[in-house]
Design an enzyme around this catalytic site. Structure first.
Site, PDB file in Angstrom:
ATOM      1  N   LYS A 148       0.799  -1.234   0.000  1.00  0.00           N
ATOM      2  CA  LYS A 148       0.000   0.000   0.000  1.00  0.00           C
ATOM      3  C   LYS A 148       0.831   1.282   0.000  1.00  0.00           C
ATOM      4  O   LYS A 148       0.406   2.305  -0.523  1.00  0.00           O
ATOM      5  CB  LYS A 148      -0.951   0.008   1.196  1.00  0.00           C
ATOM      6  CG  LYS A 148      -2.113  -0.961   1.032  1.00  0.00           C
ATOM      7  CD  LYS A 148      -3.148  -0.777   2.121  1.00  0.00           C
ATOM      8  CE  LYS A 148      -4.441  -1.491   1.794  1.00  0.00           C
ATOM      9  NZ  LYS A 148      -4.341  -2.958   1.944  1.00  0.00           N
ATOM     10  N   GLU A 183     -10.086   7.058   3.701  1.00  0.00           N
ATOM     11  CA  GLU A 183     -10.997   6.221   4.482  1.00  0.00           C
ATOM     12  C   GLU A 183     -10.326   4.871   4.641  1.00  0.00           C
ATOM     13  O   GLU A 183      -9.497   4.479   3.827  1.00  0.00           O
ATOM     14  CB  GLU A 183     -12.351   6.123   3.807  1.00  0.00           C
ATOM     15  CG  GLU A 183     -12.535   4.984   2.856  1.00  0.00           C
ATOM     16  CD  GLU A 183     -11.683   5.071   1.608  1.00  0.00           C
ATOM     17  OE1 GLU A 183     -11.071   4.043   1.280  1.00  0.00           O
ATOM     18  OE2 GLU A 183     -11.608   6.126   0.952  1.00  0.00           O
ATOM     19  N   SER A 209       1.734  -9.792  -0.888  1.00  0.00           N
ATOM     20  CA  SER A 209       1.355  -8.380  -0.814  1.00  0.00           C
ATOM     21  C   SER A 209       1.621  -7.754   0.548  1.00  0.00           C
ATOM     22  O   SER A 209       1.812  -6.538   0.642  1.00  0.00           O
ATOM     23  CB  SER A 209      -0.123  -8.209  -1.190  1.00  0.00           C
ATOM     24  OG  SER A 209      -0.940  -9.050  -0.388  1.00  0.00           O
TER      25      SER A 209
HETATM   26  C1  LIG Z   1      -5.165  -3.921   1.318  1.00  0.00           C
HETATM   27  C2  LIG Z   1      -4.455  -5.194   1.055  1.00  0.00           C
HETATM   28  C3  LIG Z   1      -4.803  -6.039  -0.023  1.00  0.00           C
HETATM   29  C4  LIG Z   1      -5.978  -5.782  -0.918  1.00  0.00           C
HETATM   30  O1  LIG Z   1      -5.901  -4.658  -1.694  1.00  0.00           O
HETATM   31  P1  LIG Z   1      -5.617  -4.696  -3.266  1.00  0.00           P
HETATM   32  O2  LIG Z   1      -5.965  -3.337  -3.715  1.00  0.00           O
HETATM   33  O3  LIG Z   1      -6.492  -5.749  -3.867  1.00  0.00           O
HETATM   34  O4  LIG Z   1      -4.192  -5.023  -3.436  1.00  0.00           O
HETATM   35  C5  LIG Z   1      -4.044  -7.174  -0.239  1.00  0.00           C
HETATM   36  N1  LIG Z   1      -3.007  -7.492   0.559  1.00  0.00           N
HETATM   37  C6  LIG Z   1      -2.658  -6.738   1.610  1.00  0.00           C
HETATM   38  C7  LIG Z   1      -1.521  -7.152   2.456  1.00  0.00           C
HETATM   39  C8  LIG Z   1      -3.366  -5.567   1.895  1.00  0.00           C
HETATM   40  O5  LIG Z   1      -3.006  -4.813   2.950  1.00  0.00           O
END
Ligand SMILES: *Cc1c(COP(=O)(O)O)cnc(C)c1O
Length: 403
Positions: A94, A116, A389
């Site tokens: 993010k 938000e 992610s």
């Molecule tokens: C917020 C988040 C997501 C989901 O958001 P995307 O916009 O689909 O990437 C996925 N993995 C993690 C670790 C997150 O914090």
């Protein structure tokens, strides 16, 4: 599959039939101003240089592409590489987007950022960037979510942000979004609305993707260095879809590279039990095209067109709409989408923890769970890149409850 995949939306911000700009008249002026500001910043080498510097020295880019030796041996299928976005500052991808939009806000002369947040992850990344850049920060959060995510509320406040509880409606994310929009309309002269995924009206889906495409650019270079060839498959989880499109984007023109997005299958296939919008082939119903929060895309809704409630063990995947570019990639057959249920994601989190010493976010564990399912059908010389992610520290209480 189309022979020459289009990767930029048209002038109205449409990816095929999806995307666009469905907003009340009062939001048109701020959005057009943002579109101009973003176009100017994209053409400015100084903007790119400052962003690159922050990504390297503040966020920790480039992230490694790690060969998952023990996971590969354990599954007995393709060679698996992990793109380690979990190693970034604040623990997830993010921050890429928050830094991009934070710098853009500054360049546009805005002194205040609003956002938000549902579980608080996007709020924390936004508050972090606001502190680094010296911008005021207000984060809207449903009061129900504030109760559930007290630690993240504390983090945001420690970082100097004001967290405003929203008591209307279901007191969760969608009510917080409405409140943030209201704030933006009122304070547009000083304020940038920092949206957290590839959602919302044009230019957000395009702009957020561009700030995350560094994931795929790095991964491409790294896999070519390690293996001398492109991967056969990319796998990523899809909430709004920002980490997935960040990895996919650079490879869209490479027909030999498969793309697999994994949504939240939750606790069952019925409407209300999951957050799978594009995984129709996997038997998840209830999503069809509609407008939510300014964009035309696949939305989970009742037969009467009411936005459906969703469920996932993983807060980051728990949203009724999906980024419009993903809806288009699904329509074109360029990417495949499926869903994984809560229990399989929890199991996958344990598998990665014990084979590689990496505790993944439950969002990322969804992507791994699908790969675990498919590995036996793949050849041993095939290459897979799995986007990790985020890291799992935030999910310890949930994991402890299940295990
Ligand atoms: C917020 C988040 C997501 C989901 O958001 P995307 O916009 O689909 O990437 C996925 N993995 C993690 C670790 C997150 O914090």
């Amino acid at each position: 599959m189309s022979s020459a995949p289009k990767t930029f939306p048209d002038a109205r911000g449409r990816f095929g039939p999806y995307g666009g700009r469905y907003v009340p008249e009062t939001l048109m002026a701020p959005i057009e101003q943002l579109e101009r500001g973003y176009a100017e910043a994209s053409a400015d080498p100084e903007f790119a240089r400052r962003l690159d510097d922050l990504l390297r020295n503040f966020a920790g880019r480039p992230t490694p592409l790690q060969f998952a030796e023990r996971l590969t041996a354990h599954l007995g299928g393709p060679r698996i590489y992990l793109k380690r976005e979990d190693l970034l500052h604040t623990g997830a991808h993010k921050i890429n987007n928050c830094l991009g939009q934070g710098l853009l806000a500054q360049r546009m002369g805005k002194s205040r950022i609003i956002a938000e947040t549902g579980a608080g992850q996007h709020g924390v990344a936004t508050a972090t960037v606001a502190a680094r850049l010296g911008l005021d920060c207000v984060v809207y959060m449903g009061s129900e979510d504030m109760e559930r995510q007290r630690l993240n509320v504390f983090r945001m406040r420690l970082l100097g942000a004001r967290v405003v509880g929203v008591d209307s409606g279901s007191r969760t994310l969608k009510d917080a979004i409405n409140e943030a929009m209201r704030d933006w309309v009122t304070n547009v002269r000083t304020t940038h609305y920092l949206l957290g995924s590839v959602l919302g009206p044009h230019p957000y889906p395009l702009m957020v993707r561009e700030f995350h495409k560094v994931i795929g650019l790095e991964a491409r270079e790294q896999i070519l260095r390690a293996e001398g060839r492109l991967p056969n498959l990319l796998v990523a989880c899809v909430g709004g879809g920002s980490n997935a499109i960040g990895l996919f984007h650079t490879f869209i023109g490479d027909a030999s590279v498969g793309m697999l997005g994994v949504e939240a299958g939750g606790s069952g296939h019925h409407l209300g039990e999951h957050a799978a919008r594009l995984a129709t082939a996997a038997g998840y119903g209830g999503a069809r095209p509609g407008v939510l929060h300014g964009t035309y895309t696949y939305v989970l809704q009742t037969p009467e067109g009411q936005i459906a409630t969703t469920h996932s063990v993983s807060a980051g995947l728990d949203y009724p709409a999906v980024g419009p570019e993903h809806a288009w990639l699904a329509l074109e057959g360029r990417a495949e989408y499926t869903a994984v249920e809560d229990a399989a994601a929890i199991d996958a989190a344990r598998t990665l923890s014990q084979t590689e010493g990496i505790i993944p976010a439950l969002e990322s564990a969804h992507a791994l769970a699908e790969l675990i399912r498919r590995a036996p059908t793949m050849k041993r010389n095939q290459l897979v890149i799995l986007n990790v992610s985020g890291r799992g520290d935030k999910d310890m209480e949930i994991l402890a409850r299940y295990l």
